[in-house]
Each structure stands twice: as structure tokens, then as C-alpha cells.
Design a protein around this motif. Structure first.
Motif, PDB file in Angstrom:
ATOM      1  N   PRO A  39       0.830  -1.215   0.000  1.00 34.99           N
ATOM      2  CA  PRO A  39       0.000   0.000   0.000  1.00 34.99           C
ATOM      3  C   PRO A  39       0.863   1.264   0.000  1.00 34.99           C
ATOM      4  N   ILE A  40       0.468   2.248  -0.771  1.00 39.02           N
ATOM      5  CA  ILE A  40       1.192   3.516  -0.838  1.00 39.02           C
ATOM      6  C   ILE A  40       0.198   4.660  -0.973  1.00 39.02           C
ATOM      7  N   ALA A  41       0.708   5.871  -0.846  1.00 38.55           N
ATOM      8  CA  ALA A  41      -0.099   7.069  -1.113  1.00 38.55           C
ATOM      9  C   ALA A  41       0.799   8.154  -1.694  1.00 38.55           C
ATOM     10  N   PHE A  42       0.232   8.974  -2.583  1.00 35.15           N
ATOM     11  CA  PHE A  42       0.876  10.169  -3.097  1.00 35.15           C
ATOM     12  C   PHE A  42       0.024  11.363  -2.668  1.00 35.15           C
ATOM     13  N   ASP A  43       0.666  12.492  -2.421  1.00 33.53           N
ATOM     14  CA  ASP A  43      -0.037  13.748  -2.180  1.00 33.53           C
ATOM     15  C   ASP A  43       0.589  14.831  -3.035  1.00 33.53           C
ATOM     16  N   PHE A  44      -0.247  15.620  -3.707  1.00 36.54           N
ATOM     17  CA  PHE A  44       0.252  16.672  -4.584  1.00 36.54           C
ATOM     18  C   PHE A  44      -0.440  17.990  -4.264  1.00 36.54           C
ATOM     19  N   ALA A  45       0.315  19.069  -4.411  1.00 37.34           N
ATOM     20  CA  ALA A  45      -0.246  20.415  -4.225  1.00 37.34           C
ATOM     21  C   ALA A  45       0.604  21.397  -5.006  1.00 37.34           C
ATOM     22  N   CYS A  46       0.115  22.602  -5.112  1.00 36.98           N
ATOM     23  CA  CYS A  46       0.831  23.661  -5.809  1.00 36.98           C
ATOM     24  C   CYS A  46       1.520  24.551  -4.776  1.00 36.98           C
ATOM     25  N   LEU A  47       2.828  24.642  -4.864  1.00 35.44           N
ATOM     26  CA  LEU A  47       3.600  25.443  -3.916  1.00 35.44           C
ATOM     27  C   LEU A  47       4.493  26.397  -4.703  1.00 35.44           C
ATOM     28  N   HIS A  48       4.282  27.704  -4.491  1.00 36.55           N
ATOM     29  CA  HIS A  48       5.055  28.718  -5.213  1.00 36.55           C
ATOM     30  C   HIS A  48       5.006  28.486  -6.721  1.00 36.55           C
ATOM     31  N   SER A  49       3.792  28.202  -7.213  1.00 35.15           N
ATOM     32  CA  SER A  49       3.518  28.027  -8.640  1.00 35.15           C
ATOM     33  C   SER A  49       4.181  26.796  -9.239  1.00 35.15           C
ATOM     34  N   GLU A  50       4.647  25.869  -8.389  1.00 30.00           N
ATOM     35  CA  GLU A  50       5.243  24.636  -8.882  1.00 30.00           C
ATOM     36  C   GLU A  50       4.561  23.437  -8.229  1.00 30.00           C
ATOM     37  N   LEU A  51       4.442  22.356  -9.003  1.00 31.97           N
ATOM     38  CA  LEU A  51       3.850  21.143  -8.475  1.00 31.97           C
ATOM     39  C   LEU A  51       4.809  20.478  -7.496  1.00 31.97           C
ATOM     40  N   THR A  52       4.317  20.163  -6.316  1.00 32.78           N
ATOM     41  CA  THR A  52       5.111  19.447  -5.318  1.00 32.78           C
ATOM     42  C   THR A  52       4.334  18.205  -4.900  1.00 32.78           C
ATOM     43  N   GLY A  53       5.044  17.214  -4.407  1.00 31.44           N
ATOM     44  CA  GLY A  53       4.374  15.987  -4.000  1.00 31.44           C
ATOM     45  C   GLY A  53       5.161  15.235  -2.950  1.00 31.44           C
ATOM     46  N   SER A  54       4.497  14.264  -2.335  1.00 35.94           N
ATOM     47  CA  SER A  54       5.151  13.436  -1.325  1.00 35.94           C
ATOM     48  C   SER A  54       4.669  11.999  -1.442  1.00 35.94           C
ATOM     49  N   PHE A  55       5.480  11.102  -0.879  1.00 38.92           N
ATOM     50  CA  PHE A  55       5.255   9.666  -0.963  1.00 38.92           C
ATOM     51  C   PHE A  55       5.078   9.094   0.434  1.00 38.92           C
ATOM     52  N   THR A  56       4.105   8.185   0.596  1.00 37.11           N
ATOM     53  CA  THR A  56       3.866   7.529   1.869  1.00 37.11           C
ATOM     54  C   THR A  56       3.797   6.019   1.678  1.00 37.11           C
ATOM     55  N   SER A  57       4.495   5.305   2.555  1.00 38.22           N
ATOM     56  CA  SER A  57       4.387   3.849   2.632  1.00 38.22           C
ATOM     57  C   SER A  57       4.529   3.488   4.107  1.00 38.22           C
ATOM     58  N   LEU A  58       3.399   3.422   4.801  1.00 39.15           N
ATOM     59  CA  LEU A  58       3.449   3.211   6.245  1.00 39.15           C
ATOM     60  C   LEU A  58       4.058   1.859   6.609  1.00 39.15           C
ATOM     61  N   THR A  59       3.841   0.856   5.778  1.00 37.85           N
ATOM     62  CA  THR A  59       4.426  -0.442   6.095  1.00 37.85           C
ATOM     63  C   THR A  59       5.949  -0.419   5.996  1.00 37.85           C
ATOM     64  N   GLN A  60       6.473   0.557   5.239  1.00 35.85           N
ATOM     65  CA  GLN A  60       7.925   0.702   5.138  1.00 35.85           C
ATOM     66  C   GLN A  60       8.445   1.823   6.028  1.00 35.85           C
ATOM     67  N   ARG A  61       7.598   2.339   6.902  1.00 35.92           N
ATOM     68  CA  ARG A  61       7.974   3.376   7.870  1.00 35.92           C
ATOM     69  C   ARG A  61       8.376   4.677   7.178  1.00 35.92           C
ATOM     70  N   VAL A  62       7.638   5.039   6.132  1.00 34.42           N
ATOM     71  CA  VAL A  62       7.890   6.286   5.415  1.00 34.42           C
ATOM     72  C   VAL A  62       6.577   7.031   5.273  1.00 34.42           C
ATOM     73  N   MET A  63       6.586   8.320   5.610  1.00 34.59           N
ATOM     74  CA  MET A  63       5.374   9.112   5.480  1.00 34.59           C
ATOM     75  C   MET A  63       5.700  10.510   4.974  1.00 34.59           C
ATOM     76  N   GLU A  64       4.986  10.914   3.937  1.00 39.29           N
ATOM     77  CA  GLU A  64       5.088  12.260   3.373  1.00 39.29           C
ATOM     78  C   GLU A  64       6.524  12.630   3.011  1.00 39.29           C
ATOM     79  N   TYR A  65       7.240  11.667   2.425  1.00 35.37           N
ATOM     80  CA  TYR A  65       8.611  11.935   1.988  1.00 35.37           C
ATOM     81  C   TYR A  65       8.559  12.677   0.655  1.00 35.37           C
ATOM     82  N   PRO A  66       9.153  13.865   0.584  1.00 29.45           N
ATOM     83  CA  PRO A  66       9.008  14.683  -0.627  1.00 29.45           C
ATOM     84  C   PRO A  66       9.631  14.033  -1.861  1.00 29.45           C
TER      85      PRO A  66
END
Length: 433
Positions: A39-66
Motif C-alpha cells: 500500500p502507498i499514497a501520493f499527495d500533490f499540491a501547488c507550492l510557489h507556482s510549482e507542483l510538489t508531491g510526497s510519498f507515503t508507505s506506512l508499512t515501510q515506515r515512510v510518510m510524506e517523503y518529498p
């Protein structure tokens, strides 16, 4: 599995061309390799007119890694994660799917656009100071009523921001009634300073400044503030606690119980032991590593070390490929003498607060047997009334379990029972009973 939309991205979204992009928001799904999903998740938003995103994999102990890079042109999306994982996909209605490639091979991913979920804790960006240094972090406090125990999250060696593993812990603790402060290590992310020129006393001062911040926050019990460190963070945890009467407990994961120079030798020789070299070449590599670390420790003898290394290169000795000559100009050669003789046991001997040490039985970075023995002996001699040492026999240094040689592929996962152990241990000691 519940995956969360990044509060930092959400808070900084703005109106611009990328703000209207279909990719913005929260996505949940899976990554697949060799027909095995995670299981994974991506999050995207617009920051300073540029697309930014982060990666989450809770089973791998990673959350909102840019993501290192996030680009969308029409329906095509290109992402880079951790400098060595490349994802390429397309958006089709509310679905984002494609392929990824990393050092281990190829795979696929598929996610769906989902609604945001309210966090069971508040998230606030904070700035605090250690002298002239400005340290940037995020504070997470459970929404439930009353005062909560809290944890200052320490960092490992090298540059480390608040995202990734520490963000995972902030979520895990926050869902179970424990507040936390995560922050960018000095010289990383938005924090000023330079970790490359800072000894352990300086890093301890940063953590203590974080403890001071928590003592004055609503919803936090100032008498129940602890620290949690992994690897280097675990090594300096007893030093930090020895400098303050305000720390209520210590969580130390993958904690070394020997001087830093001994851990460095063990860590480098771990690679040699699994290199496939002959016993003679392996012995030569280990001999060179031990000599090199002593040179790095003392700053004496580099010219002779370099001469002998080059002679071994010219003669084509096989061990050369498994033992590198340290660069005299590297930050490590200049930094290591400031920490090489630091021995965590000297500080475990003076700690009287509750302690939980969690070790990895297959740790490739620290000598687990010597470390457990030394830490336990120090705490017993000190008559510490409340300490627990737990060893997860199959875990590696990051405290994750992955496939062994010859086993079918499976995704590495956080060691079962590890996270629950930390939270239940804290809640038992810091809650009325």
C-alpha cells in the motif's frame, strides 16, 4: 490502512496554473513488483507556482517523503523519489497509474484520487532556536482532551529532514495519544547551521531546545517529555538526557554500546564479510579498514595510508574494491575525530529515568552483542530502576524485515511489533495507573 494528506502541502497551496491541475490532492493505491503489492499514497499540491508531491508507505515506515521532482505535462506524470526511483505514469479520470524503476528493478503502480481525511491530531509548523541557530520543525498534538506525553524525535547521521521516518512516528504516536516534535537537522531542510561541523554536544543542544519548546505547548504535559533516537540519535540520547532534568524517558533504537570508532570499523567490515572475497583478501580488507579508521580517528598517518593503498591498487589486489581510501578533503575525515572517541556507555551510566532500548539482531552497523551487553551492564551498575532491552532477531539496522538471499521477493516492512512496543511502553509509564 489510512494514508494522510500532507498538512504542509495543503497549508501552502496557492492559486496558480498548477493549482488547477487534476493531479492535486490525495491518492491511494499500491506499488507492485514480482506480483507482490504494497500500500502507498501520493499527495500533490501547488507550492510557489510549482507542483510538489510526497510519498507515503506506512508499512515501510515512510510518510510524506518529498519527491525530488514532480512534473505533469498533459496526462503524463514524471516523478523522482530518493534520487534513484523513477516513476512514470498517466492520469485517466480519477486514476494515476504507470511504471517505476529503481536499483532493484522494475514494477508498476496504480492509485485512485480519494478524499482528504481529518487527522486525529493537530499539525503546526514551528521554529525554535539553539543560540543563533534556527531550527525548523512540526509539532503534532492529539486532539483528545487533557495533557499528553510528548516526544522529541532525534535524527540519524547525515542530513535528515523531518519527513520520512520521523513523520511516520509522529503519525503513529499521535494516533495513540502521544504528542511529538520532529525537526530538520541543523543544516538540513529549513534549519540553519551545519551538521558536518557539529559535534554531539552541539546536536544535543538542538534537541534540548526542542524539549524547551514542548514544555510551553498547550495539550502537552511538561513533566512527561521524552526523546526518541535511532542509530546516531540513539547514541547521543543518553548524552542529551544527562544534560537535563526535564527529560522523562528515553527510546533508543539500534543503539551502539561501544565507542564510535569501533562502530565505524564494524559497519565497514560488515560489507566485506558478505563480499565473496577469499579469506585472505577479506583479512587484508579488514586490516586496511581498521588502519584507515584509526587514521581518521587521530588525523595522523594519512600519507602512509594513501601510499600503501595505491601500491595495492597497482599490484591488482582483489580486496581494494571492498575497502575505499577515504578522501583527505571529505567532510568525514575532518568531522570524525570530533566524535570518534565518544562512548555512549559513559552516559548510560548516569541515566536514572526509564529507558527502552530496541536492537536489531541482524544489525550491520553496530556490534549488537557487545552493545547490548555494555548498555545493560551500565544501566545495572547505575542501578537504573526501570530499563528494558528488546532485540528483534531478524531485523536489520533500520528495523525492517526484508527477503533473505534465496527467498522469493517481498517488500521490506517495518519489523512486526516494533512500533506497538514503543507506544505501549510510553503509554504504560506516562499514563496514570
Amino acid at each position: 490502512m489510512t494514508l494522510l494528506f500532507s498538512a504542509a502541502l495543503r497549508a501552502n497551496a496557492e492559486t496558480s496554473p498548477c493549482a488547477a491541475a487534476r493531479i492535486n490532492g490525495h491518492w491511494e493505491g499500491t506499488m507492485t513488483r514480482n506480483m507482490v503489492d504494497i500500500p502507498i499514497a501520493f499527495d500533490f499540491a501547488c507550492l510557489h507556482s510549482e507542483l510538489t508531491g510526497s510519498f507515503t508507505s506506512l508499512t515501510q515506515r515512510v510518510m510524506e517523503y518529498p519527491f525530488d521532482a514532480a512534473n505533469q505535462v498533459g496526462d503524463q506524470v514524471e516523478l523522482v523519489l530518493g534520487g534513484d526511483t523513477y516513476l512514470s505514469g498517466k492520469i485517466d479520470d480519477a486514476r494515476l497509474a504507470g511504471t517505476f524503476k529503481d536499483e532493484e528493478g522494475l514494477g508498476t503502480f496504480a492509485l485512485k484520487h480519494t478524499a482528504e481525511i481529518e487527522l486525529p491530531y493537530t499539525a503546526t509548523d514551528v521554529v525554535f532556536h539553539n543560540g543563533l541557530l534556527s531550527l525548523s520543525g512540526s509539532l503534532y498534538v492529539p486532539r483528545s482532551e487533557g495533557l499528553h506525553p510528548a516526544i522529541v524525535m532525534l535524527q540519524g547521521s547525515g542530513p535528515e529532514t523531518r519527513w520520512g521516518a520521523n513523520r511516520f512516528w509522529a503519525d503513529y504516536f499521535g494516533r495513540r495519544g502521544i504528542a511529538s516534535l520532529i525537526y530538520d537537522k541543523r543544516g538540513s531542510g529549513k534549519s540553519t547551521g551545519d551538521w558536518k561541523t557539529s559535534d554531539f554536544d552541539a546536536l544535543a543542544g538542538d534537541a534540548l531546545a526542542g524539549v524547551g519548546l514542548l514544555q510551553h505547548q498547550a495539550g502537552i504535559d511538561p513533566k512527561k517529555i521524552g526523546i526518541h533516537g535511532h542509530s546516531q540519535g540513539a547514541a547521543i540520547a543518553p548524552l542529551i538526557a544527562s544534560k537535563s532534568n526535564s527529560i522523562a524517558f528515553i527510546l533508543a533504537d539500534a543503539a551502539s554500546g561501544v565507542p564510535m570508532w569501533q562502530s565505524e570499523i564494524f559497519s565497514q567490515e560488515s560489507g566485506v564479510r558478505h563480499s565473496g572475497l577469499s579469506s585472505t583478501d577479506r583479512a587484508s580488507a579488514e586490516q586496511f579498514i581498521e588502519r584507515a579508521v584509526q587514521v581518521e580517528r587521530s588525523g595522523i598517518g594519512y600519507e602512509a595510508l594513501r601510499r600503501d593503498y595505491r601500491a595495492a591498487q597497482e599490484s591488482g589486489q582483489a580486496w581494494i574494491k571492498e575497502a575505499e581510501l577515504p578522501s583527505e578533503e571529505s567532510y568525514f575525515v575532518k568531522f570524525f575525530p570530533t566524535i570518534a572517541n565518544y562512548n555512549p556507555v559513559n552516559y548510560w551510566k548516569v541515566i536514572h529515568i526509564p529507558v527502552l532500548v530496541v536492537e536489531a539482531g541482524q544489525d550491520e552497523r553496530i556490534p549488537i552483542g557487545h552493545s547490548v551487553e555494555a548498555i545493560e551492564q551500565a544501566l545495572r551498575e547505575n542501578k537504573n530502576p526501570d530499563f528494558t532491552i528488546v532485540v528483534f532477531p531478524n531485523a536489520s539496522h533500520p528495523l525492517v524485515d526484508g527477503p533473505r538471499t534465496g527467498e522469493p521477493f517481498r517488500w521490506s516492512r517495518i519489523t512486526p511489533g516494533y512500533a506497538d512496543l514503543l507506544t505501549s511502553w510510553v503509554l504504560y509509564r506516562e499514563s496514570p495507573h
